[in-house]
Design an enzyme around this catalytic site. Sequence first.
Site, PDB file in Angstrom:
ATOM      1  N   TYR A 194      25.832   2.278  29.291  1.00 18.91           N
ATOM      2  CA  TYR A 194      24.853   3.205  29.339  1.00 18.91           C
ATOM      3  C   TYR A 194      24.329   3.637  30.818  1.00 18.91           C
ATOM      4  O   TYR A 194      24.259   4.694  31.120  1.00 18.91           O
ATOM      5  CB  TYR A 194      23.338   2.895  28.432  1.00 18.91           C
ATOM      6  CG  TYR A 194      23.512   3.083  26.931  1.00 18.91           C
ATOM      7  CD1 TYR A 194      24.763   3.234  26.403  1.00 18.91           C
ATOM      8  CD2 TYR A 194      22.329   3.129  26.265  1.00 18.91           C
ATOM      9  CE1 TYR A 194      24.972   3.155  25.057  1.00 18.91           C
ATOM     10  CE2 TYR A 194      22.437   3.271  24.907  1.00 18.91           C
ATOM     11  CZ  TYR A 194      23.765   3.276  24.302  1.00 18.91           C
ATOM     12  OH  TYR A 194      23.972   3.400  22.957  1.00 18.91           O
ATOM     13  N   GLU A 284      12.477   5.647  24.195  1.00 24.57           N
ATOM     14  CA  GLU A 284      13.385   5.041  23.454  1.00 24.57           C
ATOM     15  C   GLU A 284      13.237   4.017  22.437  1.00 24.57           C
ATOM     16  O   GLU A 284      14.242   3.339  22.138  1.00 24.57           O
ATOM     17  CB  GLU A 284      14.557   4.475  24.369  1.00 24.57           C
ATOM     18  CG  GLU A 284      16.094   4.596  23.662  1.00 24.57           C
ATOM     19  CD  GLU A 284      17.160   4.158  24.756  1.00 24.57           C
ATOM     20  OE1 GLU A 284      18.462   4.392  24.355  1.00 24.57           O
ATOM     21  OE2 GLU A 284      17.063   4.066  25.923  1.00 24.57           O
ATOM     22  N   ARG A 290      13.766  -4.544  22.615  1.00 29.32           N
ATOM     23  CA  ARG A 290      12.571  -4.481  21.637  1.00 29.32           C
ATOM     24  C   ARG A 290      11.766  -5.768  21.698  1.00 29.32           C
ATOM     25  O   ARG A 290      10.727  -5.809  20.914  1.00 29.32           O
ATOM     26  CB  ARG A 290      13.311  -4.553  20.231  1.00 29.32           C
ATOM     27  CG  ARG A 290      14.528  -3.429  19.907  1.00 29.32           C
ATOM     28  CD  ARG A 290      14.951  -3.403  18.511  1.00 29.32           C
ATOM     29  NE  ARG A 290      15.906  -2.443  18.366  1.00 29.32           N
ATOM     30  CZ  ARG A 290      16.209  -1.834  17.109  1.00 29.32           C
ATOM     31  NH1 ARG A 290      15.690  -2.617  16.011  1.00 29.32           N
ATOM     32  NH2 ARG A 290      17.256  -1.016  17.004  1.00 29.32           N
TER      33      ARG A 290
END
Length: 343
Positions: A194, A284, A290
């Site tokens: 990414y 995001e 997370r």
Amino acid sequence: MIIDCHGHFTTVPACFRDYRNAQIADFKAGKTSDFSPAPVVSNDELREGLEKNQIRLQKERGIDMALFSPIAGLMGHHHGNEAMSKHWSRTSNDLIHRVTELYPERFVPVCQLPQSPGVDPRGCIEELERCVLELGFVGCNLNPDPTDGYWTDPPVPDKWWYPLYEKLVELDVPAMIHVSGSCNPNFHGTGAHYLNGDTSVFMQLLLSDLFKDFPTLRMVIPHGGGAVPYHWGRYRGLANDLGRPPLAEALMNNVFFDTCVYHQPGINLLTEVIPVKNVLFGSEMVGAVRSIDPETGHAFDDTRRYVEALELSPGDRQAIFEENVRRVYPRLDARLKAMGKAA
């Protein structure tokens, strides 16, 4: 308002992921067309995933609305053929449309494009038009590397891409530059691929005259721009050494960065280097990271906290949280005004 420019439907029901895996397996077994429809997902199933995750976190963190697109990692443009990519993209976009119809105050739709390695980008236009003109989508995600890790297509500024850019300009919608999963074992998906995509595209743009040809084309580079803000001096120096125009002149009317940077020093750097007018609030969530930061006790992706801690004027903070994204996504602005939410 606080508008998150970067959200994905990562909590899609498990049956949807299972369907995608089965579709890929069917293709490998020889099924190259006439793909079976996705399983029926009930509104209750959609609500369950969203209200326990994205909507719960929006409420806890004080985020009003998110631009919402299919799961980036499941775009998987390297899988199958053009027909399969079109079928999967349409299926994914239809699900996003349903979510935004269920929660119009919470989510605004952004579409996946049906890209495939080596396939003319003109093939994306039909789905882009359907999403924008028929379903009210306000933007799209553009994968600069449909091979998902091997980069065999032309660079983003190449004229090969121009028919798609012409349509983006005509529709007045921006593209977020967003790769999918990595199938190259050298590059971890979220930790390397990414960020490589973000950084590589910025350098491609620096070397090009794309925005002379398309002065109103807008691109959002997510994840804080990858390595770009940290190496801003390198890029300014390269532009100077290569006889390119200054970055502010050549790129900064067309290129924008989000705040998907998961620590305070990173956000500090981003806003010290990049002009406020080019920064869009993004988190995001629920996405790449997370967990809870053991050093702070807060979620890594609670990016509002970082922006709130910046030494900004109220006007600059409001620009990052709302005004910039409404300017970059004019169809979002029109949608909000129709809902009675003036800027």
